[in-house]
Design a protein around this motif. Structure first.
Motif, PDB file in Angstrom:
ATOM      1  N   GLY A  26      -0.261   1.459   4.126  1.00 27.18           N
ATOM      2  CA  GLY A  26      -1.513   0.806   4.483  1.00 27.18           C
ATOM      3  C   GLY A  26      -2.186   1.553   5.608  1.00 27.18           C
ATOM      4  N   VAL A  27      -3.027   0.835   6.335  1.00 28.47           N
ATOM      5  CA  VAL A  27      -3.799   1.401   7.432  1.00 28.47           C
ATOM      6  C   VAL A  27      -3.716   0.449   8.611  1.00 28.47           C
ATOM      7  CG1 VAL A  27      -6.157   2.014   8.165  1.00 28.47           C
ATOM      8  CG2 VAL A  27      -5.374   2.597   5.867  1.00 28.47           C
ATOM      9  N   ARG A  29      -5.181  -1.646  11.253  1.00 26.50           N
ATOM     10  CA  ARG A  29      -6.518  -2.240  11.292  1.00 26.50           C
ATOM     11  C   ARG A  29      -7.074  -2.358  12.701  1.00 26.50           C
ATOM     12  NH1 ARG A  29      -8.824  -7.846   8.665  1.00 26.50           N
ATOM     13  NH2 ARG A  29     -10.987  -7.287   9.024  1.00 26.50           N
ATOM     14  N   ASN A  30      -8.049  -1.528  13.015  1.00 25.33           N
ATOM     15  CA  ASN A  30      -8.840  -1.610  14.245  1.00 25.33           C
ATOM     16  C   ASN A  30      -8.029  -1.695  15.525  1.00 25.33           C
ATOM     17  OD1 ASN A  30     -11.165  -1.613  12.655  1.00 25.33           O
ATOM     18  ND2 ASN A  30     -11.132  -3.830  12.469  1.00 25.33           N
ATOM     19  N   THR A  43      -6.896  -8.378   5.921  1.00 30.74           N
ATOM     20  CA  THR A  43      -7.963  -7.673   5.232  1.00 30.74           C
ATOM     21  C   THR A  43      -8.994  -8.672   4.724  1.00 30.74           C
ATOM     22  OG1 THR A  43      -8.397  -6.011   3.533  1.00 30.74           O
ATOM     23  CG2 THR A  43      -6.780  -7.701   2.985  1.00 30.74           C
ATOM     24  N   GLY A  58      -5.306   2.231   1.228  1.00 32.35           N
ATOM     25  CA  GLY A  58      -6.313   1.755   2.175  1.00 32.35           C
ATOM     26  C   GLY A  58      -6.738   0.320   1.938  1.00 32.35           C
ATOM     27  N   LEU A  61      -4.516  -3.519   5.052  1.00 30.51           N
ATOM     28  CA  LEU A  61      -4.717  -3.287   6.480  1.00 30.51           C
ATOM     29  C   LEU A  61      -3.677  -4.085   7.252  1.00 30.51           C
ATOM     30  CD1 LEU A  61      -8.610  -3.653   6.610  1.00 30.51           C
ATOM     31  CD2 LEU A  61      -7.263  -1.578   6.260  1.00 30.51           C
ATOM     32  N   THR A  63      -2.124  -5.487  10.967  1.00 34.41           N
ATOM     33  CA  THR A  63      -2.404  -5.840  12.359  1.00 34.41           C
ATOM     34  C   THR A  63      -1.067  -6.058  13.064  1.00 34.41           C
ATOM     35  OG1 THR A  63      -4.494  -6.859  11.726  1.00 34.41           O
ATOM     36  CG2 THR A  63      -3.571  -7.526  13.835  1.00 34.41           C
ATOM     37  N   ASN A  82      -7.062   2.611  12.576  1.00 33.59           N
ATOM     38  CA  ASN A  82      -7.627   3.038  11.300  1.00 33.59           C
ATOM     39  C   ASN A  82      -6.989   4.302  10.724  1.00 33.59           C
ATOM     40  OD1 ASN A  82      -9.527   0.857  11.290  1.00 33.59           O
ATOM     41  ND2 ASN A  82     -10.663   1.990  12.847  1.00 33.59           N
TER      42      ASN A  82
END
Length: 144
Positions: A26-27, A29-30, A43, A58, A61, A63, A82
């Protein structure tokens, strides 16, 4: 005594993976995600459809600093905001303990990237394989 609120300071320490790592790509997130922190999927709706062609790494996301109802796994390494991130959703890890646990006992996350004895009232993230005293570590099979 272990430093609190950071998880295992050396990152994710996976002791066994049953011969096949259970990792989800995944990525982050922020936010920056440190290796070893507890993560949850976060997400927007509608990022995947009924077919596998709609999915890409992608699409997921992650956290950091998951707790209670929101736990999917453990970040395998540190990742910048990100950027790509792999999260283990199964395996056996050395995890920080903030309230004593006993081998065989269900464990839950406290929101401090650490574990405590599960209450049975909420979701457990896994089961302790060894005893662990507050401020120390325990070997835990995560199985959200």
């Amino acid at each position: 005594m272990a430093t609190t609120d950071i998880g295992n300071p050396v990152g994710a320490v996976q002791v066994f993976d049953f011969g096949a790592p259970h990792l989800v790509p995944g990525v982050a997130r922020n936010s920056t995600v440190s290796g070893g922190t507890f993560c949850f999927g976060s997400t927007a709706t509608g990022v995947v459809s009924s077919g596998p062609s709609s999915f890409s790494p992608g699409s997921v996301l992650f956290t950091p600093n998951a707790s209670g109802l929101y736990f999917n796994g453990i970040a395998m390494y540190s990742a910048g905001s990100n950027t790509p991130l792999a999260v283990a959703v199964g395996g056996i890890f050395l995890l920080q303990v903030v309230a004593n646990v006993v081998g065989g006992q269900n464990v839950d996350t406290t929101g401090l990237n650490a574990i405590a004895a599960g209450t049975g009232a909420g979701p457990n993230i896994g089961r302790a394989l060894t005893d662990g005293a507050s401020g120390g570590y325990a070997l835990v099979h995560i199985n959200p």
